[in-house]
Scaffold this active site. Structure first.
Site, PDB file in Angstrom:
ATOM      1  N   TRP A  80       0.964  -1.198  -0.028  1.00 34.55           N
ATOM      2  CA  TRP A  80      -0.049  -0.111   0.181  1.00 34.55           C
ATOM      3  C   TRP A  80       0.885   1.241   0.000  1.00 34.55           C
ATOM      4  CZ3 TRP A  80      -4.543  -0.682   4.061  1.00 34.55           C
ATOM      5  CH2 TRP A  80      -5.334  -1.909   3.747  1.00 34.55           C
ATOM      6  N   LYS A  81       2.011   1.282   0.252  1.00 37.58           N
ATOM      7  CA  LYS A  81       3.029   2.311   0.378  1.00 37.58           C
ATOM      8  C   LYS A  81       2.434   3.103   1.477  1.00 37.58           C
ATOM      9  CE  LYS A  81       4.714   1.309  -3.957  1.00 37.58           C
ATOM     10  NZ  LYS A  81       5.240   1.569  -5.403  1.00 37.58           N
TER      11      LYS A  81
ATOM     12  N   HIS B 249      12.776  -2.162  -1.111  1.00 36.15           N
ATOM     13  CA  HIS B 249      11.962  -1.624  -2.343  1.00 36.15           C
ATOM     14  C   HIS B 249      12.896  -0.291  -2.595  1.00 36.15           C
ATOM     15  CE1 HIS B 249       8.998   0.331  -4.339  1.00 36.15           C
ATOM     16  NE2 HIS B 249       8.350  -0.525  -4.381  1.00 36.15           N
TER      17      HIS B 249
ATOM     18  N   GLU C  26      12.191   2.344  -3.745  1.00 39.71           N
ATOM     19  CA  GLU C  26      11.819   3.633  -3.107  1.00 39.71           C
ATOM     20  C   GLU C  26      12.650   3.856  -1.886  1.00 39.71           C
ATOM     21  OE1 GLU C  26       7.620   3.103  -2.926  1.00 39.71           O
ATOM     22  OE2 GLU C  26       7.453   3.394  -5.203  1.00 39.71           O
TER      23      GLU C  26
ATOM     24  N   GLU D 105      11.723  -5.938  -9.270  1.00 40.72           N
ATOM     25  CA  GLU D 105      10.869  -4.851  -9.577  1.00 40.72           C
ATOM     26  C   GLU D 105      11.492  -3.918 -10.402  1.00 40.72           C
ATOM     27  OE1 GLU D 105       7.275  -4.279  -6.628  1.00 40.72           O
ATOM     28  OE2 GLU D 105       9.011  -3.326  -5.984  1.00 40.72           O
TER      29      GLU D 105
ATOM     30  N   GLY E 174       4.877   2.293 -10.750  1.00 40.10           N
ATOM     31  CA  GLY E 174       4.030   3.436 -10.786  1.00 40.10           C
ATOM     32  C   GLY E 174       3.948   4.202 -12.022  1.00 40.10           C
TER      33      GLY E 174
ATOM     34  N   SER F 167       3.709  -2.023 -12.155  1.00 35.46           N
ATOM     35  CA  SER F 167       2.576  -1.788 -12.938  1.00 35.46           C
ATOM     36  C   SER F 167       1.966  -2.970 -13.229  1.00 35.46           C
ATOM     37  CB  SER F 167       2.875  -1.012 -14.156  1.00 35.46           C
ATOM     38  OG  SER F 167       3.503   0.322 -13.500  1.00 35.46           O
TER      39      SER F 167
ATOM     40  N   GLY G 283       1.577  -2.672  -6.189  1.00 36.04           N
ATOM     41  CA  GLY G 283       1.365  -1.227  -5.639  1.00 36.04           C
ATOM     42  C   GLY G 283       0.186  -0.810  -5.765  1.00 36.04           C
ATOM     43  N   GLY G 284       0.006   0.332  -6.794  1.00 36.21           N
ATOM     44  CA  GLY G 284      -1.072   1.094  -7.271  1.00 36.21           C
ATOM     45  C   GLY G 284      -2.433   0.235  -6.949  1.00 36.21           C
TER      46      GLY G 284
HETATM   47  P1  PGA Z   1       3.180  -0.450  -8.611  1.00 42.50           P
HETATM   48  O1  PGA Z   1       4.340  -0.635  -7.445  1.00 42.50           O
HETATM   49  O2  PGA Z   1       2.295  -1.622  -8.854  1.00 42.50           O
HETATM   50  O3  PGA Z   1       2.439   0.809  -8.483  1.00 42.50           O
HETATM   51  O4  PGA Z   1       3.913  -0.153 -10.076  1.00 42.50           O
HETATM   52  C1  PGA Z   1       4.903  -1.745  -7.254  1.00 42.50           C
HETATM   53  C2  PGA Z   1       5.608  -1.790  -5.999  1.00 42.50           C
HETATM   54  O5  PGA Z   1       6.360  -0.707  -5.974  1.00 42.50           O
HETATM   55  O6  PGA Z   1       5.847  -2.705  -5.340  1.00 42.50           O
END
Ligand code: PGA
Length: 258
Positions: A10-11, A96, A98, A168, A174, A214, A235-236
């Site tokens: 969910w970030k 991750h 990020e 990833e 994203g 994505s 993610g999203g």
């Molecule tokens: P995303 O993110 O599905 O929004 O691209 C994946 C993730 O960062 O784990």
């Protein structure tokens, strides 16, 4: 046959009430589906206990998105692996992109986080992946090899057995740009071959390698039916009940076809 794994990252999203609604909706749907796919929810820290309270009846497990590389002590703002274990969290995302990018987490720091998690019995979900520049320069395999070796290869076989890897590609996170199933499969196979060289064929076969970046209801099935893709880190699309469940159902279909 290995069951697939779908993890919702969910970030830093959702209010407490929204988190409760999403958990409850997913719980109710999963209760009717009787799946072999392992579903894991990774909400932000303040909602983890809410999720773990639902997990026993909810047909899902819970993951944190991060943990400290230290055991305990004067590290303001950090959360230790043992604190996560205390509230029945069973998995934790580590490294991750990020966190690597915005919080300067190096492979060395991540190796320590992996250690703290395995010491208390949590399952690390170790992320790796190249940037767009690295892919364009053709060095993506080197980057991934370094991330895997420096983050995981210190582990004894019995600890490696409990690790999940997530590939990833940073350029796909994203952005709406998904790796093609062939691009993802090629890297997953490469990661499995690295594990095979170090830990043997059985360890390599048993390792779960998830794709993230994505992933959505329209591309999930094709990705998950690749021989070396064991599921997804989402993610999203994990923020929306319908989309997330459709991805879980794609994993279930892919798992039962294998
Ligand atoms: P995303 O993110 O599905 O929004 O691209 C994946 C993730 O960062 O784990």
């Amino acid at each position: 046959m290995k069951s697939k794994i779908v993890i919702g990252n969910w970030k830093m999203n959702k209010s407490f009430d929204e988190a409760e609604d999403l958990i409850t909706e997913i719980e109710e749907i999963l209760a009717d589906l009787n799946l072999s796919t392992l579903v894991v929810l990774a909400p932000p820290f303040p909602y983890l206990e809410l999720a773990t309270d639902h997990a026993p009846d909810g047909n899902f497990e819970c993951a944190a998105q991060n943990c400290s590389q230290f055991n305990n002590g004067a590290y303001t703002g950090e959360v230790s692996a043992s604190m996560l274990a205390d509230i029945d969290v069973e998995f934790c995302i580590v490294g991750h992109s990020e966190r690597r990018k915005y919080f300067n987490e190096t492979n060395e720091i991540l190796a320590e986080k992996v250690n703290r998690l395995t010491e208390v019995g949590l399952i690390p979900i170790y992320c790796c992946g190249e940037t767009v520049e690295e892919r364009e320069a053709g060095v993506h395999f080197d980057v991934i090899e370094k991330q895997i070796k420096e983050g995981l290869f210190h582990l004894l076989p019995e600890s490696l057995e409990r690790v999940i890897v997530a590939y990833e590609p940073v350029w796909a996170i994203g952005t709406g740009l998904t790796a093609t199933p062939q691009q993802a499969e090629e890297v997953h196979l490469f990661i499995r071959s690295l594990i095979e060289k170090k830990y043997g064929t059985e360890a390599a076969y048993n390792l779960n390698i998830l794709y993230g970046g994505s992933c959505n209801p329209s591309n999930a099935l094709e990705l998950f039916t690749q021989p070396n893709i064991d599921g997804g880190l989402i993610g999203g699309a994990s923020l929306n009940t319908k989309e997330f469940i459709e991805i879980v159902e794609a994993a279930e279909t892919a798992g039962s076809d294998k």
